[in-house]
Motif scaffolding. Sequence first.
Motif, PDB file in Angstrom:
ATOM      1  N   HIS A 126       0.805  -1.214   0.000  1.00 24.89           N
ATOM      2  CA  HIS A 126       0.000   0.000   0.000  1.00 24.89           C
ATOM      3  C   HIS A 126       0.843   1.271   0.000  1.00 24.89           C
ATOM      4  CE1 HIS A 126       0.808  -1.063   4.209  1.00 24.89           C
ATOM      5  NE2 HIS A 126       0.809   0.229   4.455  1.00 24.89           N
ATOM      6  N   ALA A 127       2.133   1.169   0.293  1.00 23.73           N
ATOM      7  CA  ALA A 127       2.995   2.351   0.364  1.00 23.73           C
ATOM      8  C   ALA A 127       3.309   2.877  -1.032  1.00 23.73           C
ATOM      9  CB  ALA A 127       4.282   2.018   1.098  1.00 23.73           C
ATOM     10  N   ARG A 177      20.286  -5.413   6.288  1.00 22.89           N
ATOM     11  CA  ARG A 177      18.982  -4.777   6.174  1.00 22.89           C
ATOM     12  C   ARG A 177      18.571  -4.207   7.520  1.00 22.89           C
ATOM     13  NH1 ARG A 177      16.375  -8.897   4.594  1.00 22.89           N
ATOM     14  NH2 ARG A 177      16.588  -8.527   2.368  1.00 22.89           N
ATOM     15  N   PHE A 178      18.140  -2.949   7.512  1.00 20.93           N
ATOM     16  CA  PHE A 178      17.559  -2.326   8.690  1.00 20.93           C
ATOM     17  C   PHE A 178      16.057  -2.186   8.449  1.00 20.93           C
ATOM     18  CE2 PHE A 178      21.396   0.308  10.454  1.00 20.93           C
ATOM     19  CZ  PHE A 178      22.088  -0.870  10.700  1.00 20.93           C
ATOM     20  N   LYS A 179      15.315  -2.085   9.533  1.00 19.87           N
ATOM     21  CA  LYS A 179      13.884  -1.854   9.441  1.00 19.87           C
ATOM     22  C   LYS A 179      13.507  -0.597  10.215  1.00 19.87           C
ATOM     23  CE  LYS A 179      12.607  -6.706   8.759  1.00 19.87           C
ATOM     24  NZ  LYS A 179      11.794  -7.846   9.251  1.00 19.87           N
ATOM     25  N   TRP A 180      12.616   0.178   9.622  1.00 19.63           N
ATOM     26  CA  TRP A 180      12.119   1.382  10.285  1.00 19.63           C
ATOM     27  C   TRP A 180      10.621   1.226  10.520  1.00 19.63           C
ATOM     28  CZ3 TRP A 180      13.360   5.120  13.264  1.00 19.63           C
ATOM     29  CH2 TRP A 180      12.490   6.200  13.460  1.00 19.63           C
ATOM     30  N   ASP A 185       6.442   4.756  17.576  1.00 20.79           N
ATOM     31  CA  ASP A 185       5.680   4.850  18.834  1.00 20.79           C
ATOM     32  C   ASP A 185       5.880   6.183  19.537  1.00 20.79           C
ATOM     33  OD1 ASP A 185       4.597   2.242  18.623  1.00 20.79           O
ATOM     34  OD2 ASP A 185       6.425   1.378  19.470  1.00 20.79           O
ATOM     35  N   ALA A 186       6.027   7.255  18.744  1.00 22.22           N
ATOM     36  CA  ALA A 186       6.347   8.549  19.358  1.00 22.22           C
ATOM     37  C   ALA A 186       5.562   9.712  18.770  1.00 22.22           C
ATOM     38  CB  ALA A 186       7.849   8.825  19.202  1.00 22.22           C
ATOM     39  N   VAL A 187       4.565   9.429  17.925  1.00 16.61           N
ATOM     40  CA  VAL A 187       3.905  10.508  17.199  1.00 16.61           C
ATOM     41  C   VAL A 187       2.421  10.605  17.550  1.00 16.61           C
ATOM     42  CG1 VAL A 187       5.532  10.351  15.292  1.00 16.61           C
ATOM     43  CG2 VAL A 187       3.407   9.025  15.202  1.00 16.61           C
ATOM     44  N   ARG A 188       1.873  11.791  17.272  1.00 18.71           N
ATOM     45  CA  ARG A 188       0.450  12.023  17.508  1.00 18.71           C
ATOM     46  C   ARG A 188      -0.386  11.637  16.297  1.00 18.71           C
ATOM     47  NH1 ARG A 188       3.205  15.191  20.857  1.00 18.71           N
ATOM     48  NH2 ARG A 188       2.274  15.758  22.850  1.00 18.71           N
ATOM     49  N   GLN A 189       0.079  12.036  15.105  1.00 21.28           N
ATOM     50  CA  GLN A 189      -0.645  11.664  13.886  1.00 21.28           C
ATOM     51  C   GLN A 189      -0.197  10.278  13.466  1.00 21.28           C
ATOM     52  OE1 GLN A 189      -1.042  14.525  10.612  1.00 21.28           O
ATOM     53  NE2 GLN A 189      -0.556  12.890   9.171  1.00 21.28           N
ATOM     54  N   THR A 190      -1.107   9.324  13.504  1.00 23.51           N
ATOM     55  CA  THR A 190      -0.740   7.939  13.206  1.00 23.51           C
ATOM     56  C   THR A 190      -1.127   7.518  11.788  1.00 23.51           C
ATOM     57  OG1 THR A 190      -2.826   7.142  14.154  1.00 23.51           O
ATOM     58  CG2 THR A 190      -0.907   7.267  15.628  1.00 23.51           C
ATOM     59  N   GLN A 191      -2.007   8.271  11.137  1.00 18.33           N
ATOM     60  CA  GLN A 191      -2.425   7.937   9.777  1.00 18.33           C
ATOM     61  C   GLN A 191      -1.760   8.872   8.776  1.00 18.33           C
ATOM     62  OE1 GLN A 191      -4.673   5.203   9.295  1.00 18.33           O
ATOM     63  NE2 GLN A 191      -4.096   4.985  11.453  1.00 18.33           N
ATOM     64  N   ASP A 192      -1.545   8.363   7.579  1.00 20.01           N
ATOM     65  CA  ASP A 192      -1.007   9.176   6.480  1.00 20.01           C
ATOM     66  C   ASP A 192       0.293   9.888   6.864  1.00 20.01           C
ATOM     67  OD1 ASP A 192      -3.123   8.515   4.718  1.00 20.01           O
ATOM     68  OD2 ASP A 192      -4.388  10.028   5.667  1.00 20.01           O
ATOM     69  N   GLY A 200       3.305   2.232  12.694  1.00 22.53           N
ATOM     70  CA  GLY A 200       3.338   0.783  12.878  1.00 22.53           C
ATOM     71  C   GLY A 200       3.744   0.021  11.642  1.00 22.53           C
ATOM     72  N   ASP A 201       3.582   0.627  10.465  1.00 23.34           N
ATOM     73  CA  ASP A 201       4.084  -0.004   9.245  1.00 23.34           C
ATOM     74  C   ASP A 201       5.612  -0.152   9.340  1.00 23.34           C
ATOM     75  OD1 ASP A 201       1.591  -0.200   8.084  1.00 23.34           O
ATOM     76  OD2 ASP A 201       1.822   1.587   6.832  1.00 23.34           O
ATOM     77  N   VAL A 202       6.134  -1.230   8.789  1.00 21.92           N
ATOM     78  CA  VAL A 202       7.584  -1.471   8.870  1.00 21.92           C
ATOM     79  C   VAL A 202       8.199  -1.377   7.479  1.00 21.92           C
ATOM     80  CG1 VAL A 202       9.383  -3.103   9.515  1.00 21.92           C
ATOM     81  CG2 VAL A 202       7.314  -2.915  10.913  1.00 21.92           C
TER      82      VAL A 202
END
Length: 285
Positions: free
Chosen positions: A7-8, A208-211, A216-223, A264-266
């Motif tokens: 979806h990204a 490989r790193f993952k982000w 877990d530190a933000v207010r806006q979680t969508q978009d 939460g998306d990786v």
Amino acid sequence: MSKALAHAKIVPRWSNERGHADHGWLNTYHTFSFASYYDPRFQNFGSLRVLNEDRVSGDNGFPTHPHRDAEIFSYILSGELTHRDSMIKRGSEAKQGDDFYRMKRGDVQFTTGGTGIAHSEQNESDEPVHFLQIWALPWGKGLTPRYHTKTFDEYLKRAAFLPILSPLKAGPGASPAEEKAAEPTLKDTIPIHADLIMAAGIIGVDKRFKWTVGADAVRQTQDRHVYIHVPMTKNGSAKIRIDGREDAVLGEGDGAFISNVNAGDVLSVESVGEAEAEVVVLDSD
């Protein structure tokens, strides 16, 4: 390798398409419209407003100039950069903390422009300095000007993406006392007045790193808006692949706009070049 985040949306920003100017003493590349470079397509990405990759020759730099209502930070890649304002005198002892001024690799210097500040940034050594200058749009205007400088361990950057900036924990309604305490949402980071996280990693070849978007530190979680940049540090030998996509392979100087992602998306970032890749992540609202 299949896409982990189908979806990204990932849109590369190629290095040779950035704004560029070589003034002799300053060789600069602009991801977004800045100074004499203007492109209506590239004004900002979320709260990310400026991403300049600069090289300043020895005994040169930016004379005293003003800033206001912007969150500004410098990420030192090589060489030295001296920051000075009216409170810091030439020859003063360098130290870690708000008054630390002589920056080297691993250092990040942060400025809240707020109601207005003036400072200079000079390369007082004989060798060039290479750094990223990044601006974010703050969540409010008229903030109290403030400086922070912190050193981030190379060893930790080689283990995983290391958070460098995170939102001020008290948020947009912070009291004067909370502003003074300057507690970040993520421990051992610099607090920023924006719903933005900056992280950096040095990814070994074939590693490989993952982000995790939002960390877990933000207010806006969508978009969320995630921008990934590969600084020009290995003479063109570094290369990364994002989310396993062959159309998202970036070389040095390249970046990528990543949208349609949520907290939460990786995101997977793989080093696929001939040298380790230094990678900067800017994850904003």
